[in-house]
Design an enzyme around this catalytic site. Structure first.
Site, PDB file in Angstrom:
ATOM      1  N   ILE A 140      31.054 -21.304   9.475  1.00  4.07           N
ATOM      2  CA  ILE A 140      30.304 -22.276   8.689  1.00  4.07           C
ATOM      3  C   ILE A 140      30.917 -22.446   7.310  1.00  4.07           C
ATOM      4  O   ILE A 140      31.012 -23.556   6.771  1.00  4.07           O
ATOM      5  CB  ILE A 140      28.830 -21.838   8.569  1.00  4.07           C
ATOM      6  N   GLU A 141      31.346 -21.345   6.707  1.00  2.96           N
ATOM      7  CA  GLU A 141      31.866 -21.401   5.341  1.00  2.96           C
ATOM      8  C   GLU A 141      33.192 -22.135   5.241  1.00  2.96           C
ATOM      9  O   GLU A 141      33.375 -23.005   4.393  1.00  2.96           O
ATOM     10  CB  GLU A 141      32.028 -19.974   4.797  1.00  2.96           C
ATOM     11  N   SER A 142      34.137 -21.757   6.083  1.00  3.47           N
ATOM     12  CA  SER A 142      35.505 -22.241   5.885  1.00  3.47           C
ATOM     13  C   SER A 142      36.176 -22.729   7.154  1.00  3.47           C
ATOM     14  O   SER A 142      37.330 -23.156   7.105  1.00  3.47           O
ATOM     15  CB  SER A 142      36.355 -21.105   5.306  1.00  3.47           C
ATOM     16  N   TYR A 252      21.565 -24.086   5.860  1.00  2.00           N
ATOM     17  CA  TYR A 252      22.598 -23.076   6.042  1.00  2.00           C
ATOM     18  C   TYR A 252      22.280 -22.125   7.199  1.00  2.00           C
ATOM     19  O   TYR A 252      23.128 -21.857   8.060  1.00  2.00           O
ATOM     20  CB  TYR A 252      22.758 -22.305   4.736  1.00  2.00           C
TER      21      TYR A 252
END
Length: 472
Positions: A140-142, A252
């Protein structure tokens, strides 16, 4: 014996049912008295005869002495974070549909990239006592990219802000950015997540705090303590139902759950994943300012391989100081020291040194050395200037060699102009990265409760969970 004879009888019946009508019957074997009360007719075929008959019909002999077929595990995958309780949640369902529909190609590419780092991440999560499926946070982040930069300055697999990274023991400067180091950044992110989990006593509240900042989550728990008291399940979803959290933080956790659902069963959703070799390496030590190209030569590797294993070295060489560790492909560390010592001195030299002159500008120096002003500024961030942007005379300037300059990495000029991180694809109703108090950027993370007047007991009561342990 009774089980064996029953098996034989059943197979005999099967053979009789399947046999062609015109096939002559086998001569009956001499009757033998059953050893355990089973009628003698049920054992009319011997083991050898039955095996021969089955072979004739199906092409494969069966051993009547063998046990029943081994049970097939049909339980399906398991998760060590709670995804089943929330898989029908509206926002989770939205992201599952998104990841498996319009963004299917995006998800396939990220899952492919993740196969390289996932084993390492899971080992470290397991060793720390955290759920292994938190590995999907890096998706999800990168999108599992060590090179990802957000427009607010977060970087690496775990999109850590500079201040949070330094607080976590990482080096972030003009020479080295360990947020881009898959191993070191994973260790720092895990330390932060462990602290958040202990602080809030809820994995999903910890994940939300990782995104939105622990201060915001703690203040929300205090503000909505009455609503939290009667809630069931994870406290995050009760807090997210209030008109308080920014949209990105509300989205998120659903993104994480959806990523875990799809990532654990990509084939179920028709997403092909081509695995990559695991991130693995040997390590060697080299002196300060050693070019990475020299490491490649001495290890029998390509420069691209060395850069790929060492994305945290920003300038094409190791930083000034007392030396550094560099990763090389597995098996290439053997004999490295001797091979490195045998390289010509010029090949092991990463920079030359020149001295600034009166009235000289950076552009003048660039023309004299054949390097761009931007490159010289990057290698010499402490240069002092006088009037009319002229360099003060007598300063030592590091000038990178051509091989070092070729391996130096282009960095975002500023957070405002840097590329958005490789986060989940945006859509109407989705989230956009960069709008929240991210990755502990709320200063003084570890004094959250003191600043907000929220005690550990109050937080525990508000979230309806176990009492939080003292922070580290």
């Amino acid at each position: 014996m009774s089980v064996r004879l029953s098996t034989v009888a059943g197979l005999a019946a099967l053979v009789a049912a399947c046999a062609p009508a015109r096939r002559p019957a086998l001569a009956p074997a001499p009757a033998a008295e059953p050893a355990s009360g089973v009628a003698g007719d049920s054992a009319a075929l011997s083991s050898v005869e039955l095996a021969a008959r089955v072979t004739a019909l199906f092409g494969t002999a069966l051993d009547p002495d063998s046990a029943a077929p081994a049970p097939v595990d049909v339980a399906g995958p398991t998760w060590d974070i709670d995804v089943r309780s929330y898989e029908t949640h509206e926002r989770v369902a939205y992201y599952v549909a998104r990841f498996t529909g319009p963004s299917r190609g995006w998800m396939a590419e990220r899952l492919r990239r993740g196969t390289r780092y996932d084993p390492m991440i899971r080992r470290k999560l397991r060793a720390s006592g955290l759920p292994e499926d938190l590995a999907y946070l890096a998706l999800i982040e990168s999108g599992y990219s060590p090179y990802a930069y957000s427009r607010v300055g977060a970087a690496g697999l775990w999109q850590l802000m500079p201040e949070t990274a330094r607080d976590g023991g990482l080096r972030v400067d003009g020479w080295v950015d360990e947020r881009r180091d898959p191993v070191r950044s994973t260790e720092a992110a895990i330390r932060f997540l462990r602290w958040l989990d202990r602080e809030f006593g809820s994995m999903y509240l910890a994940v939300a705090a990782y995104n939105g900042g622990p201060g915001r989550i703690a203040r929300g728990l205090t503000r909505f303590a009455h609503d939290m008291e009667g809630s069931t399940g994870d406290g995050f979803f009760t807090l997210a139902a209030q008109d308080y959290l920014p949209r990105e933080t509300k989205e998120y956790v659903p993104q994480l759950i959806a990523a875990a659902l799809v990532g654990k069963e990509p084939a179920r959703y028709g997403i092909p994943v081509r695995p990559e070799p695991e991130f693995a390496y040997d390590s060697v030590r080299v002196p300060a300012l050693t070019p990475l190209a020299s490491v490649a030569s001495a290890s029998g590797s390509s420069v691209a391989e060395i850069l790929d294993l060492n994305p945290h070295y920003l300038r094409g060489l190791v930083p000034p100081g007392s030396g550094a560790t560099v990763r090389v492909p597995v098996g290439r560390g053997d004999g490295f020291a001797d091979a490195f010592a045998a390289l010509p001195a010029d090949a092991r030299r990463g920079v030359t040194r020149v001295e600034t002159k009166k009235k000289q500008t950076l552009a003048d120096l660039a023309r004299a050395t054949g390097r761009s002003p931007e490159l010289l500024a990057a290698f010499n961030p402490g240069l002092a200037y006088g009037k009319k942007k002229r360099l003060l005379p007598g300063q030592t300037v590091l000038v990178p060699t051509a091989t070092v300059a070729a391996a130096a990495r282009a960095m975002p000029a500023s957070p405002a102009r840097s590329a958005r991180s490789a986060a989940a694809p945006l859509a109407k109703g989705g989230s956009e990265k960069g709008g929240s108090d991210k990755r502990g950027s709320d200063k003084g993370d570890r004094q959250v409760r003191a600043r907000t007047g929220t005690t550990a007991a109050t937080v525990a009561t508000a979230r309806g969970a176990r009492r939080a342990t003292p922070s580290e």
